[in-house]
Design a protein around this motif. Structure first.
Motif, PDB file in Angstrom:
ATOM      1  N   MET A  98     -58.147  -2.105  -3.949  1.00  0.00           N
ATOM      2  CA  MET A  98     -57.046  -1.274  -3.522  1.00  0.00           C
ATOM      3  C   MET A  98     -55.588  -2.092  -3.896  1.00  0.00           C
ATOM      4  SD  MET A  98     -56.115  -0.894   0.683  1.00  0.00           S
ATOM      5  CE  MET A  98     -57.647   0.653   0.482  1.00  0.00           C
ATOM      6  N   PHE A  99     -55.897  -3.483  -3.912  1.00  0.00           N
ATOM      7  CA  PHE A  99     -54.647  -4.481  -4.255  1.00  0.00           C
ATOM      8  C   PHE A  99     -54.168  -3.937  -5.823  1.00  0.00           C
ATOM      9  CE2 PHE A  99     -53.254  -8.148  -6.412  1.00  0.00           C
ATOM     10  CZ  PHE A  99     -52.064  -8.684  -5.745  1.00  0.00           C
ATOM     11  N   LEU A 100     -55.312  -3.973  -6.601  1.00  0.00           N
ATOM     12  CA  LEU A 100     -55.026  -3.833  -8.125  1.00  0.00           C
ATOM     13  C   LEU A 100     -54.269  -2.245  -8.158  1.00  0.00           C
ATOM     14  CD1 LEU A 100     -58.026  -5.194  -9.854  1.00  0.00           C
ATOM     15  CD2 LEU A 100     -55.731  -6.141  -9.483  1.00  0.00           C
ATOM     16  N   VAL A 101     -54.689  -1.308  -7.506  1.00  0.00           N
ATOM     17  CA  VAL A 101     -54.023   0.162  -7.534  1.00  0.00           C
ATOM     18  C   VAL A 101     -52.672  -0.274  -7.195  1.00  0.00           C
ATOM     19  CG1 VAL A 101     -53.866   2.267  -6.642  1.00  0.00           C
ATOM     20  CG2 VAL A 101     -56.477   1.402  -7.299  1.00  0.00           C
ATOM     21  N   ILE A 102     -52.321  -0.798  -6.283  1.00  0.00           N
ATOM     22  CA  ILE A 102     -50.857  -0.965  -5.440  1.00  0.00           C
ATOM     23  C   ILE A 102     -49.968  -2.015  -6.578  1.00  0.00           C
ATOM     24  CG2 ILE A 102     -49.479  -1.917  -3.633  1.00  0.00           C
ATOM     25  CD1 ILE A 102     -51.926  -1.413  -1.753  1.00  0.00           C
ATOM     26  N   ALA A 103     -50.566  -2.984  -7.086  1.00  0.00           N
ATOM     27  CA  ALA A 103     -49.691  -3.787  -7.824  1.00  0.00           C
ATOM     28  C   ALA A 103     -49.567  -2.953  -9.423  1.00  0.00           C
ATOM     29  CB  ALA A 103     -50.527  -5.085  -8.155  1.00  0.00           C
ATOM     30  N   TYR A 104     -50.455  -2.405  -9.943  1.00  0.00           N
ATOM     31  CA  TYR A 104     -49.986  -1.666 -11.114  1.00  0.00           C
ATOM     32  C   TYR A 104     -49.451  -0.430 -10.898  1.00  0.00           C
ATOM     33  CZ  TYR A 104     -53.843  -4.721 -13.312  1.00  0.00           C
ATOM     34  OH  TYR A 104     -54.488  -5.556 -13.861  1.00  0.00           O
ATOM     35  N   GLY A 105     -49.645   0.192  -9.776  1.00  0.00           N
ATOM     36  CA  GLY A 105     -48.770   1.342  -9.325  1.00  0.00           C
ATOM     37  C   GLY A 105     -47.445   0.857  -9.427  1.00  0.00           C
ATOM     38  N   PHE A 106     -47.150  -0.085  -8.588  1.00  0.00           N
ATOM     39  CA  PHE A 106     -45.743  -0.724  -8.509  1.00  0.00           C
ATOM     40  C   PHE A 106     -45.051  -0.954  -9.981  1.00  0.00           C
ATOM     41  CE2 PHE A 106     -42.750  -4.182  -8.551  1.00  0.00           C
ATOM     42  CZ  PHE A 106     -41.705  -3.843  -7.336  1.00  0.00           C
ATOM     43  N   LEU A 107     -45.731  -1.569 -10.935  1.00  0.00           N
ATOM     44  CA  LEU A 107     -45.278  -1.671 -12.167  1.00  0.00           C
ATOM     45  C   LEU A 107     -45.107  -0.474 -12.874  1.00  0.00           C
ATOM     46  CD1 LEU A 107     -47.715  -4.649 -13.383  1.00  0.00           C
ATOM     47  CD2 LEU A 107     -45.367  -4.841 -12.675  1.00  0.00           C
ATOM     48  N   MET A 108     -45.966   0.689 -12.516  1.00  0.00           N
ATOM     49  CA  MET A 108     -45.685   1.889 -13.179  1.00  0.00           C
ATOM     50  C   MET A 108     -44.262   2.434 -12.629  1.00  0.00           C
ATOM     51  SD  MET A 108     -47.507   2.397 -15.670  1.00  0.00           S
ATOM     52  CE  MET A 108     -47.052   4.322 -15.971  1.00  0.00           C
ATOM     53  N   TYR A 109     -44.390   2.159 -11.283  1.00  0.00           N
ATOM     54  CA  TYR A 109     -42.925   2.694 -10.544  1.00  0.00           C
ATOM     55  C   TYR A 109     -41.668   2.205 -11.299  1.00  0.00           C
ATOM     56  CZ  TYR A 109     -39.248   1.970  -7.248  1.00  0.00           C
ATOM     57  OH  TYR A 109     -38.048   1.934  -6.482  1.00  0.00           O
ATOM     58  N   LYS A 110     -41.918   0.672 -11.389  1.00  0.00           N
ATOM     59  CA  LYS A 110     -40.637   0.149 -12.171  1.00  0.00           C
ATOM     60  C   LYS A 110     -40.524   0.670 -13.497  1.00  0.00           C
ATOM     61  CE  LYS A 110     -38.538  -2.452 -10.613  1.00  0.00           C
ATOM     62  NZ  LYS A 110     -37.227  -2.383  -9.831  1.00  0.00           N
ATOM     63  N   ALA A 111     -41.452   1.140 -14.292  1.00  0.00           N
ATOM     64  CA  ALA A 111     -41.524   1.726 -15.502  1.00  0.00           C
ATOM     65  C   ALA A 111     -40.612   2.759 -15.572  1.00  0.00           C
ATOM     66  CB  ALA A 111     -42.766   1.772 -16.263  1.00  0.00           C
ATOM     67  N   ALA A 112     -40.984   3.571 -14.520  1.00  0.00           N
ATOM     68  CA  ALA A 112     -40.489   5.258 -14.378  1.00  0.00           C
ATOM     69  C   ALA A 112     -38.989   4.646 -13.748  1.00  0.00           C
ATOM     70  CB  ALA A 112     -41.063   5.979 -13.197  1.00  0.00           C
ATOM     71  N   THR A 113     -38.712   3.613 -13.230  1.00  0.00           N
ATOM     72  CA  THR A 113     -37.237   3.514 -12.745  1.00  0.00           C
ATOM     73  C   THR A 113     -36.293   3.050 -13.900  1.00  0.00           C
ATOM     74  OG1 THR A 113     -37.974   2.945 -10.424  1.00  0.00           O
ATOM     75  CG2 THR A 113     -35.734   2.124 -11.264  1.00  0.00           C
ATOM     76  N   TYR A 114     -37.089   2.490 -14.757  1.00  0.00           N
ATOM     77  CA  TYR A 114     -36.103   1.702 -15.978  1.00  0.00           C
ATOM     78  C   TYR A 114     -35.930   2.891 -16.872  1.00  0.00           C
ATOM     79  CZ  TYR A 114     -37.081  -3.019 -14.440  1.00  0.00           C
ATOM     80  OH  TYR A 114     -37.368  -4.173 -13.684  1.00  0.00           O
ATOM     81  N   LEU A 115     -36.938   3.747 -17.054  1.00  0.00           N
ATOM     82  CA  LEU A 115     -36.657   5.125 -17.937  1.00  0.00           C
ATOM     83  C   LEU A 115     -35.475   5.875 -17.320  1.00  0.00           C
ATOM     84  CD1 LEU A 115     -40.390   5.682 -18.869  1.00  0.00           C
ATOM     85  CD2 LEU A 115     -38.683   4.863 -20.562  1.00  0.00           C
ATOM     86  N   SER A 116     -35.490   6.204 -16.057  1.00  0.00           N
ATOM     87  CA  SER A 116     -34.638   6.905 -15.486  1.00  0.00           C
ATOM     88  C   SER A 116     -33.316   6.359 -15.801  1.00  0.00           C
ATOM     89  CB  SER A 116     -35.090   7.154 -14.082  1.00  0.00           C
ATOM     90  OG  SER A 116     -34.092   8.106 -13.197  1.00  0.00           O
ATOM     91  N   SER A 117     -33.241   5.188 -15.409  1.00  0.00           N
ATOM     92  CA  SER A 117     -31.811   4.595 -15.504  1.00  0.00           C
ATOM     93  C   SER A 117     -31.308   4.606 -16.838  1.00  0.00           C
ATOM     94  CB  SER A 117     -31.705   3.181 -14.948  1.00  0.00           C
ATOM     95  OG  SER A 117     -32.074   3.125 -13.711  1.00  0.00           O
ATOM     96  N   GLY A 118     -32.157   4.131 -17.804  1.00  0.00           N
ATOM     97  CA  GLY A 118     -31.772   4.319 -19.109  1.00  0.00           C
ATOM     98  C   GLY A 118     -31.395   5.749 -19.765  1.00  0.00           C
TER      99      GLY A 118
END
Length: 593
Positions: A98-118
């Motif tokens: 569950m911790f790994l899902v949350i951690a990797y999910g947060f990193l994918m969220y940051k990836a989506a945020t960077y792609l959206s801003s760019g």
């Protein structure tokens, strides 16, 4: 600096309500059996109910359901797990996964945020055109597409057949979440009073939770976006034709035909944006809206007799002092001329601001009494709303002071947000475009690299969590993974809807329909390509039926009307648990899969 995402109450309540459904879905422990009967016989895992002493070879009616088999060599019974890339952490425990899902999910969220801003920055530089029409729509759906791709690439054909359920869960979950939970939440936070002719009255919300007296209105172009979204379900229908007409030998041909149609529709959609750029102009308006606000707040902080924010909350006394300072004729209200003097005094150097146009829009924003002047109470309410919006945008900025206002202004300057007029005319006058272009490219590269690196670990973590909890991986990916890939867009959409304007509501719902369209075309094309190239079995009738039901109901509902009373949000909300229940019943009770 990571940004903390705080979901508004409607979204949070619905998410909490889904937890029992997720646990209930875990009872369907049989899942989908990939291996042959001979293989299953050799590792038959059955648990005794503690009462019956009959051997496993006899009737098993009193035995607990079959546990899902671990995939390949990653057998948890051995107490070991396989590290992704050979070095990333892995675990066999429920809490650890569950911790790994949350951690990797947060990193994918940051990836989506960077792609959206760019993407937004790049769109400001290049504007509507070939790059904006072909390149940027794909970037918005890239995190979802990357997760779907890695779910079916790794391992043997049997492993891919098992893991591709995660990709289907993400595909269905993203589409359903956008059209149900997010759509309904935007109706609630964006509702205004409805007039006698059934159109919403901007910034007027006196009927509270009147199911028929309050709601949201959008413009006609938003309904066009909804119709495009409805058309995007055609590939789903094509791929299901062999199942509908009981012609299993034609399934592979149907997958190929559906893949070709999905790619053709995707290209047509992008070309439509190239030659009819109103969709991109909406995205541009959506991205530029906060810059004027940030300039005024920064000026207000500099001019205020004290701190505008005290202990994390707007300082009403300081706002009152600022109002009286701006009220040059001391008549208790701010006139058009006084606002014009304010705008001239804070001339935003990054853009050429149309002063009269900016004054008109501020007047519309603050003057809720519509008497062509802004009273003290209206000024306090309006400025407080702007400060709260700034706090949500830079939630982790530290002390709420001049530094906070500066960070908010810098953030919006980078996006170069500028409020556009009703015609959506794009006004471009960008300082230092080379630097903005470089920054956009760096954000896009960073987002792409993060998505490429952490998509596979997230899929593995979800699969391991599914094995550890005996919850089918489809339900985990359906509920959890869309939150990682769509949270940035969801928060932005809700913030925009909360401004309670027909124009911002139109932008919000256009973004939602555009996101669903790209899910139904680009992400489905990636999924179909995996199924066809790896010779996987198409066994997703229940999941496709859920997508079709939600898209058809919401597509018809939104294509031919522009006003949505408050009661319509409950229609959208109800479709989410209905979708989960329908998949469970069809797959685990009626055995569709």
């Amino acid at each position: 600096m990571a940004r903390r995402v705080s979901f508004p109450p409607p979204l949070l309540l619905v998410s909490l309500c889904l937890l029992p459904l997720l646990l209930f879905a875990g009872r369907g422990a049989q899942g989908r059996f990939i291996s042959s009967p001979a293989d299953e016989a050799s590792v038959d895992l059955l648990l005794s109910d503690g009462v019956s002493s009959r051997p496993a070879s006899e009737s098993q009616t009193l035995l607990l359901p079959r546990l899902p088999r671990p995939r390949n060599s990653r057998v948890f019974a051995a107490g070991q797990c396989e590290q992704t890339y050979g070095f990333l952490p892995c675990t066999t425990t429920v809490v650890g996964n569950m911790f790994l899902v949350i951690a990797y999910g947060f990193l994918m969220y940051k990836a989506a945020t960077y792609l959206s801003s760019g993407s937004e920055l790049l769109l400001e530089i290049m504007g509507p055109g070939i790059v904006g029409g072909l390149f940027l729509p794909i970037l918005g759906a890239l995190p979802d597409a990357m997760l779907i791709l890695v779910s079916g690439l790794s391992g043997s054909r049997e492993t891919a057949q098992n893991q591709v359920l995660i990709g289907m869960g993400l595909l269905a979950g993203s589409t359903v979440m956008l059209l149900t939970v997010l759509w309904g939440s935007c109706i609630i936070v964006g509702k205004c009073d409805l007039s006698d002719n059934s159109t919403s009255i901007d910034s007027q919300d006196t009927k509270v939770f009147s199911l028929f007296g309050s709601g949201v209105s959008t413009d006609l172009q938003t309904s066009y976006a909804a119709r495009i979204m409805a058309i995007s379900i055609v590939p789903f229908i094509i791929v299901q034709l062999p199942r509908i007409f009981n012609f299993p030998s034609g399934q592979r041909l149907a997958v190929l035909l559906s893949l070709i149609v999905a790619i053709a529709l995707l290209v047509s959609y992008c070309l439509y944006q190239v030659f009819r750029p109103w969709i991109q102009r909406r995205r541009l308006a959506y991205a530029k809206h906060k810059h004027v606000i940030s300039g005024i707040l920064r000026h207000a902080q500099m001019q205020a007799l004290g701190r505008l924010i005290d202990n994390g909350k707007p300082n009403v006394d300081v706002i009152k002092k600022l109002f009286h300072k701006l009220d040059s004729d001391s008549n208790g209200s701010l006139s058009h001329a006084e606002l014009r003097a304010l705008i001239i005094g804070i001339q935003i150097d990054e853009i050429d601001l149309d002063t009269d146009d900016a004054v008109d829009k501020i007047m519309i924003e603050f003057d809720t009494s519509q008497n062509s002047s802004i009273e003290e109470d209206e000024f306090i309410v309006g400025l407080t709303k702007w400060i709260d919006e700034a706090k949500r945008s830079v939630a982790n900025s530290g002390a709420y002071s001049k530094k906070f206002m500066h960070e908010f202004h810098m953030k919006t300057r980078d996006e170069h947000n500028m409020l556009l007029d009703q015609s959506d005319e794009v006004v471009e006058n960008i300082d230092n475009p080379m630097w903005i272009c470089i920054k956009a490219i760096l954000l896009l590269l960073l987002g792409t690299v993060l998505a490429a690196i952490f998509a596979d670990p997230l899929v593995d973590a979800v699969d391991n969590f599914s094995i550890a909890t005996s919850i089918p991986s489809f339900f985990i990916s359906f509920i959890a993974m869309p939150l990682a890939t769509n949270s940035s867009e969801a928060v932005s959409a809700i913030i925009f809807a909360s401004r309670k304007k027909q124009r911002t509501s139109s932008l919000t719902f256009s973004e939602i329909y555009g996101g669903v369209t790209m899910n139904n075309l680009l992400c489905l094309a990636v999924f179909l390509g995996l199924v066809y190239m790896r010779h996987l079995t198409w066994d997703f009738s229940a999941e496709v039926l859920v997508i079709l039901i939600v898209c058809i109901v919401m597509g018809l509902f939104t294509s031919f009307r522009t006003t949505f009373p408050l009661w319509t949000c409950f229609v959208a909300f109800s479709l989410y648990p209905l979708s989960l229940a329908l998949v469970y019943v069809l797959d685990f009770i009626f055995g569709w899969s």
